[in-house]
Design an enzyme around this catalytic site. Structure first.
Site, PDB file in Angstrom:
ATOM      1  N   ASP A  26      44.260  39.740  40.281  1.00 23.29           N
ATOM      2  CA  ASP A  26      43.831  39.628  41.672  1.00 23.29           C
ATOM      3  C   ASP A  26      44.704  40.798  42.513  1.00 23.29           C
ATOM      4  OD1 ASP A  26      42.865  38.488  43.879  1.00 23.29           O
ATOM      5  OD2 ASP A  26      44.502  36.754  43.907  1.00 23.29           O
ATOM      6  N   ASN A  74      32.681  35.544  41.735  1.00 19.04           N
ATOM      7  CA  ASN A  74      32.588  37.045  42.276  1.00 19.04           C
ATOM      8  C   ASN A  74      31.113  37.580  42.464  1.00 19.04           C
ATOM      9  OD1 ASN A  74      35.539  37.856  39.950  1.00 19.04           O
ATOM     10  ND2 ASN A  74      35.175  37.471  42.504  1.00 19.04           N
TER      11      ASN A  74
HETATM   12  C1  FPP Z   1      40.306  40.531  42.289  1.00 15.74           C
HETATM   13  O1  FPP Z   1      40.807  41.372  43.331  1.00 15.74           O
HETATM   14  C2  FPP Z   1      39.666  41.144  41.152  1.00 15.74           C
HETATM   15  C3  FPP Z   1      38.486  41.397  40.515  1.00 15.74           C
HETATM   16  C4  FPP Z   1      37.403  40.684  41.222  1.00 15.74           C
HETATM   17  C5  FPP Z   1      38.248  42.244  39.495  1.00 15.74           C
HETATM   18  C6  FPP Z   1      39.346  42.788  38.699  1.00 15.74           C
HETATM   19  C7  FPP Z   1      38.669  43.435  37.530  1.00 15.74           C
HETATM   20  C8  FPP Z   1      39.157  44.611  37.123  1.00 15.74           C
HETATM   21  C9  FPP Z   1      39.416  45.661  37.955  1.00 15.74           C
HETATM   22  C10 FPP Z   1      39.090  45.187  35.635  1.00 15.74           C
HETATM   23  C11 FPP Z   1      37.614  44.932  34.899  1.00 15.74           C
HETATM   24  C12 FPP Z   1      37.894  45.793  33.599  1.00 15.74           C
HETATM   25  C13 FPP Z   1      37.278  45.635  32.593  1.00 15.74           C
HETATM   26  C14 FPP Z   1      37.785  46.544  31.305  1.00 15.74           C
HETATM   27  C15 FPP Z   1      36.393  44.538  32.158  1.00 15.74           C
HETATM   28  P1  FPP Z   1      40.450  41.179  44.830  1.00 15.74           P
HETATM   29  O2  FPP Z   1      39.317  42.132  45.232  1.00 15.74           O
HETATM   30  O3  FPP Z   1      40.283  39.843  44.958  1.00 15.74           O
HETATM   31  O4  FPP Z   1      41.982  41.519  45.369  1.00 15.74           O
HETATM   32  P2  FPP Z   1      42.228  41.212  46.726  1.00 15.74           P
HETATM   33  O5  FPP Z   1      43.005  39.641  46.288  1.00 15.74           O
HETATM   34  O6  FPP Z   1      43.532  41.852  47.239  1.00 15.74           O
HETATM   35  O7  FPP Z   1      41.435  40.699  47.817  1.00 15.74           O
END
Ligand code: FPP
Length: 188
Positions: A26, A74
């Site tokens: 996150d 997501n």
């Molecule tokens: C949430 O951050 C994160 C995600 C929805 C995806 C995270 C996954 C990866 C970056 C790596 C995937 C890699 C592999 C190898 C499978 P957010 O966008 O909710 O951040 P925020 O809380 O700041 O809004």
């Protein structure tokens, strides 16, 4: 006297290293926003961090590292962001599977991967296959994973066994539920 373990600048008592560590990935968006970068730059950095964290956890002797990379919720994000997130496993595995093999790390996946785009699913399943003989840490990616989905699937599996006469209702205990969770194959 214990021999301290050290990785990524952290020294830990080996007696106190957890067997299974799970990380909810996150804060990528906030990380990027702070730097006046697009959200996807945060996801790219998140992917790079997977490499660092995997090495550290493996060096410290963690047995299973679960990374919650993409939840069933997501899909509701903007289409461009979803597409980018779906491309990350392809980039990651193309780049890092040789390194994972070097570290004796085994890739596993939990979640409904049937719904992932073909290229994402293939890259992930190839990584699972190519690391299947590794005996070190399990790097478990939760992809299209949802807690409610996991409960539904475990409940369906229990109901199926009960209907088939293989399980009595009074035999449904914590172990019976654990055995049908997506984490069951990780216990070794
Ligand atoms: C949430 O951050 C994160 C995600 C929805 C995806 C995270 C996954 C990866 C970056 C790596 C995937 C890699 C592999 C190898 C499978 P957010 O966008 O909710 O951040 P925020 O809380 O700041 O809004």
């Amino acid at each position: 006297m214990f021999k301290a373990k050290e990785a990524a600048g952290v020294t830990v008592d080996p007696e106190r290293i957890p067997r299974h560590v799970a990380i909810i990935m996150d804060g990528n968006g906030r990380w990027a926003q702070k730097r006046h970068l697009p959200r996807i730059a945060g996801h790219k950095q998140g992917m790079e961090n997977v490499r660092t964290i995997t090495r550290a956890a493996s060096d410290l002797g963690v047995k299973v590292l679960t990374l919650y990379a993409f939840s069933t919720e997501n899909w509701g994000r903007p289409q461009k962001e979803v597409s980018y997130l779906m491309s990350l496993p392809v980039t990651f595995f193309n780049k890092f599977v040789p390194e994972l093999i070097d570290q004796n790390v085994r890739v596993m996946v939990m979640g409904n991967i049937d719904r992932l785009p073909e290229s994402t699913r293939t890259a992930t399943l190839n990584a699972v296959r190519d690391t299947a003989d590794n005996t070190g840490m399990v790097l478990n990616f939760a992809l299209n994973y949802g807690g409610r989905d996991e409960i539904v699937r475990a409940t369906q599996a229990i109901a199926t066994d009960v209907a088939a006469g293989q399980l009595q209702p009074d035999q449904i205990d914590m172990q019976a539920v654990s055995d049908r969770l997506m984490t069951a194959p990780l216990v070794h």
